[in-house]
Design an enzyme around this catalytic site. Sequence first.
Site, PDB file in Angstrom:
ATOM      1  N   CYS A 269      15.237  42.414  43.985  1.00 26.27           N
ATOM      2  CA  CYS A 269      15.896  42.079  42.664  1.00 26.27           C
ATOM      3  C   CYS A 269      14.904  41.584  41.923  1.00 26.27           C
ATOM      4  CB  CYS A 269      16.735  41.041  43.025  1.00 26.27           C
ATOM      5  SG  CYS A 269      18.385  41.439  43.851  1.00 26.27           S
TER       6      CYS A 269
ATOM      7  N   ASP B 220      34.554  50.720  56.507  1.00 27.30           N
ATOM      8  CA  ASP B 220      35.209  49.477  56.004  1.00 27.30           C
ATOM      9  C   ASP B 220      35.791  48.564  57.088  1.00 27.30           C
ATOM     10  OD1 ASP B 220      35.146  47.342  54.447  1.00 27.30           O
ATOM     11  OD2 ASP B 220      36.909  48.198  53.119  1.00 27.30           O
TER      12      ASP B 220
ATOM     13  N   CYS C 132      24.315  44.414  36.797  1.00 31.36           N
ATOM     14  CA  CYS C 132      23.150  44.603  37.521  1.00 31.36           C
ATOM     15  C   CYS C 132      22.217  45.757  36.915  1.00 31.36           C
ATOM     16  CB  CYS C 132      23.687  45.017  38.935  1.00 31.36           C
ATOM     17  SG  CYS C 132      21.905  45.202  39.833  1.00 31.36           S
TER      18      CYS C 132
ATOM     19  N   CYS D 130      29.629  41.523  38.971  1.00 29.55           N
ATOM     20  CA  CYS D 130      28.354  40.877  39.602  1.00 29.55           C
ATOM     21  C   CYS D 130      27.639  42.419  39.669  1.00 29.55           C
ATOM     22  CB  CYS D 130      28.236  40.327  40.654  1.00 29.55           C
ATOM     23  SG  CYS D 130      29.356  40.883  42.060  1.00 29.55           S
TER      24      CYS D 130
ATOM     25  N   CYS E 295      35.489  34.398  45.350  1.00 31.05           N
ATOM     26  CA  CYS E 295      35.310  35.659  44.743  1.00 31.05           C
ATOM     27  C   CYS E 295      36.749  36.096  44.443  1.00 31.05           C
ATOM     28  CB  CYS E 295      34.608  36.451  45.763  1.00 31.05           C
ATOM     29  SG  CYS E 295      34.452  38.110  44.995  1.00 31.05           S
TER      30      CYS E 295
ATOM     31  N   CYS F 246      28.800  35.634  37.382  1.00 27.08           N
ATOM     32  CA  CYS F 246      29.951  35.382  38.098  1.00 27.08           C
ATOM     33  C   CYS F 246      30.724  34.446  37.640  1.00 27.08           C
ATOM     34  CB  CYS F 246      29.548  35.543  39.613  1.00 27.08           C
ATOM     35  SG  CYS F 246      31.000  34.904  40.567  1.00 27.08           S
TER      36      CYS F 246
ATOM     37  N   CYS G  62      15.305  38.638  38.866  1.00 31.28           N
ATOM     38  CA  CYS G  62      16.589  38.799  38.021  1.00 31.28           C
ATOM     39  C   CYS G  62      17.542  37.900  38.590  1.00 31.28           C
ATOM     40  CB  CYS G  62      16.900  40.480  38.080  1.00 31.28           C
ATOM     41  SG  CYS G  62      18.778  40.570  37.662  1.00 31.28           S
TER      42      CYS G  62
ATOM     43  N   CYS H 112      23.446  38.638  38.045  1.00 28.39           N
ATOM     44  CA  CYS H 112      24.742  38.568  38.838  1.00 28.39           C
ATOM     45  C   CYS H 112      25.170  36.951  38.855  1.00 28.39           C
ATOM     46  CB  CYS H 112      24.567  39.161  40.118  1.00 28.39           C
ATOM     47  SG  CYS H 112      23.493  38.703  41.173  1.00 28.39           S
TER      48      CYS H 112
END
Length: 361
Positions: free
Chosen positions: A188, A134, A248, A244, A214, A198, A191, A194
């Site tokens: 996806c 990360d 899913c 989100c 966000c 949100c 779909c 999400c």
Amino acid sequence: MSRSLSVLSDSICACARSLGFDLVGIAPVLPPAHALFFRWWLEQGFAGEMHYLLRTVDKRCDPQLMLPGAKSAVVVGLNYAPAVSPVTDDPTRAVFARYALGEDYHEVVTCKLQELLEFIRQRVGECQAKIGVDAAPVLERDLAWRAGLGWFGKNTMLINTRLGSYFFIGEILLDIELEYDQPAFGGCGTCTRCIEACPTGAIVAPYVLDASRCISYLTIELKGSIPECLRSLMGNRVFGCDICQEVCPFNQPRAHAPLRASPTREPAFAPREITLAPRLVDLLRMREEQFREAFRKSAVKRTKWRGLRRNVAVALGNSGDPFALPVLKEEAAAETDPVVREHLQWAIEQYATRHPSSRSS
Ligand code: SF4
Ligand code: SF4
């Protein structure tokens, strides 16, 4: 591809699995497929105040700057889904993102990757390597996609068709050749759950996240004042946001896909009591020393005590909890940090707007 390369690659993947990683794949180190998109995304200002992304853009778009001579990336995924989903529907209680319920993943994943690197060095001798979890300036999801771990969902998360998207990504860049996996395949379809779910409208188009809207950014990355127009949309999320991902379909357990949202096998990610729906007023009353102790070795410490207080103030303003008003007033009167104080006052103002009689109390 020689047989010895294939045997070596298989043994690395087997070792990764024995260390507890749920996913592992190997990718060639190439210029990221999403580099142009990433540069465009930064130009749009979608990164908000995450200036470190701008400073490191060249490195992120060229892994050779991270490790000169890099040829291969061993990419791993570690499931962090908790056994029980956090309580989200009680507005008087705080919600922490799933990834932050237990111990800080940076340390857990890095330790395992160090062991994996040791194994690789035992096999191939000395080699140049760089571990990333990360924090390294690498387009990690791009690498993970190339290594076959998952494909990009419209919520911009990497989704593994079997496991879902609740997993951490880590990688080891190496200056040796290995046998490579195929990029992940999936999508996806029609779909759009999400995007619809949100609360802040941060997914501005399929696969495009305006991070500056966000809740994850607002509660963790943003150090100053949270834009007022977004506060009431944040609900009771005080550190990160999973909405989100929660909606899913790839994170819903299914009989034919037993791994989806299956609980993590990593004991370090077991939720701490403090992250399991604590009362917002209790978090606000927490003193700095108690915060340090409660969130020692936790990803939550990234937001610091003042950041958590700011976020809790917003959540309390949204909660309508009548018992919170005296606590908010008490804390606002004693608060010395101007940003936190302003958020506490905003929260108090929300009560006044809802119940005008509370102004005088
Ligand atoms: S994490 Fe929350 S705020 Fe951010 S895009 Fe997902 S649903 Fe929206
Ligand atoms: S919720 Fe639907 S559109 Fe969004 S990432 Fe999941 S599958 Fe894709």
